[in-house]
Design an enzyme around this catalytic site. Structure first.
Site: not given
Ligand code: IPM
Ligand code: MG
Length: 355
Positions: A142, A190, A222, A246, A250
């Site tokens: 970001y 990851k 994942d 992020d 959600d």
């Protein structure tokens, strides 16, 4: 106690839901004998319209001088549909996080018995789910440099950067939260592909020795995306970088069937910020129909996290539960029963606190 609260209603339904949280906070102040002062500032599309800046200096000054910030929502379709717009409401949000030093975003997922049947998952998978994400909020892709396009504009790049220190301060919050909960921490990364993730994993492994009572698990992002749906009850506290957080928060927000009800907190420095996780819902703006409960529950988080007032926080959660049980709710969750207006729900909650 004296409490200075900055109010940033923002765009869309933001002002309406913030108005209900203010009623509830005032009622709590009256009941428990706190002196509460509110100061309002502009942020998001409404701030661009008024000043050309989505996070004006005047707003930052109000926030920086407060004990806590209650934030509604930002975003306006006129910017969403214009990818070339030079100034965007979201830039205001990112700058606010950075300038206020809000490096940790806390997003809980828990169930309400009266709403759990609305979950897209099978009841037995989701009933009793209770986990919380600690998402890193001021680093990673970001904010990383360089970012942009090559000269011809045919290639674009973003940079994911983390320092050890950024990982340590976020991870410590996660460990401490786990100690107060079920003592399970999941580090989401990851590390099989990314250098930043290997730094995260290595750093968390080192820290784990300081928290022997906390069991630490390491999972790839994942796999977590999958297991959150398969076994959401397997998680307690999850820590992760900005972009993974992020996306996963959600996903997490819909698991309990109560997306309109989930609150969040952003922590890291003296000033803490509290906001509902839903967006600005422009279609409903001004109609007095939006569900204010996520904002009201964010105010409950404010009492707990910013002022260490557990009783006050509990008083708010209790009346929210009562409104759900008694069907004093807005049309999105009324299910054939009477649909109350946003303002009526706020009035009812405030009256119950005082009653
Ligand atoms: C969130 C939002 C923001 C983010 C957007 C609006 C910039 O999606 O708070 O999760 O990506 O952090
Ligand atoms: Mg998001």
């Amino acid at each position: 106690m004296e409490m200075n609260i900055a109010l940033l209603p923002g765009d869309g339904i933001g002002p309406e839901v913030i108005a209900q949280a203010v009623k509830v906070v005032k009622a709590v102040g009256q009941k428990f004998g706190h002196q509460i002062t509110f100061k309002e500032g502009l942020v998001g599309a409404c701030a661009i319209d008024a000043t050309g800046d989505p996070y004006p200096d005047a707003t930052h000054e109000i926030c920086a001088a407060s004990d806590a910030v209650l934030f509604g929502a930002i975003g306006d379709p006129k910017y969403d549909n214009d990818p070339k717009a030079k100034v965007r409401p979201e830039q205001g949000l990112l700058r606010m996080r950075q300038k206020l030093g809000l490096f940790a975003n806390v997003r809980p997922t828990f169930t309400f018995p009266s709403l759990v049947h609305k979950s897209p998952l099978k009841l037995e998978r989701v009933d009793g789910v209770d986990f919380v994400f600690f998402r890193e909020l001021t680093g990673g892709v970001y904010f990383g440099e360089p970012r942009g396009r090559n000269e011809q504009g045919t290639k674009a790049f973003d940079t994911n950067v983390y320092s050890k220190e950024e990982v340590v301060r976020l991870a410590r919050m996660g460990f401490e939260a786990a100690q107060k909960r079920r003592k399970l921490l999941t580090c989401v990364d990851k590390a099989n592909v990314m250098a930043t993730s290997r730094l995260w994993r290595e750093t968390v492994q080192e820290l784990a020795a300081e928290y022997p009572d906390v069991k630490v698990e390491y999972e790839f992002v994942d796999a977590v995306a999958m297991r959150l749906i398969q076994w959401p009850k397997a998680y307690d506290v999850l820590i992760t970088e900005n972009l993974f957080g992020d996306i996963l928060t959600d996903e997490a927000s819909v698991i309990s069937g109560s997306m309109g009800l989930m609150p969040s907190a952003s922590l890291g420095s003296k000033v803490k910020l509290f906001e509902p996780i839903h967006g600005s819902y422009p279609q409903a703006a001004g109609k007095d129909i939006a569900n204010p409960l996520a904002t009201v529950l964010s105010a409950a988080m404010m009492f707990e996290y910013a002022f260490d007032m557990k009783e006050e926080a509990q008083a708010i959660s209790d009346v929210v539960n009562l409104s759900l049980a008694e069907g004093v709710v807005t049309e999105d969750i009324a299910e054939g029963g009477k649909a109350y207006k946003t303002s009526e729900v706020g009035d009812w909650l405030a009256a119950k606190i005082l009653g």
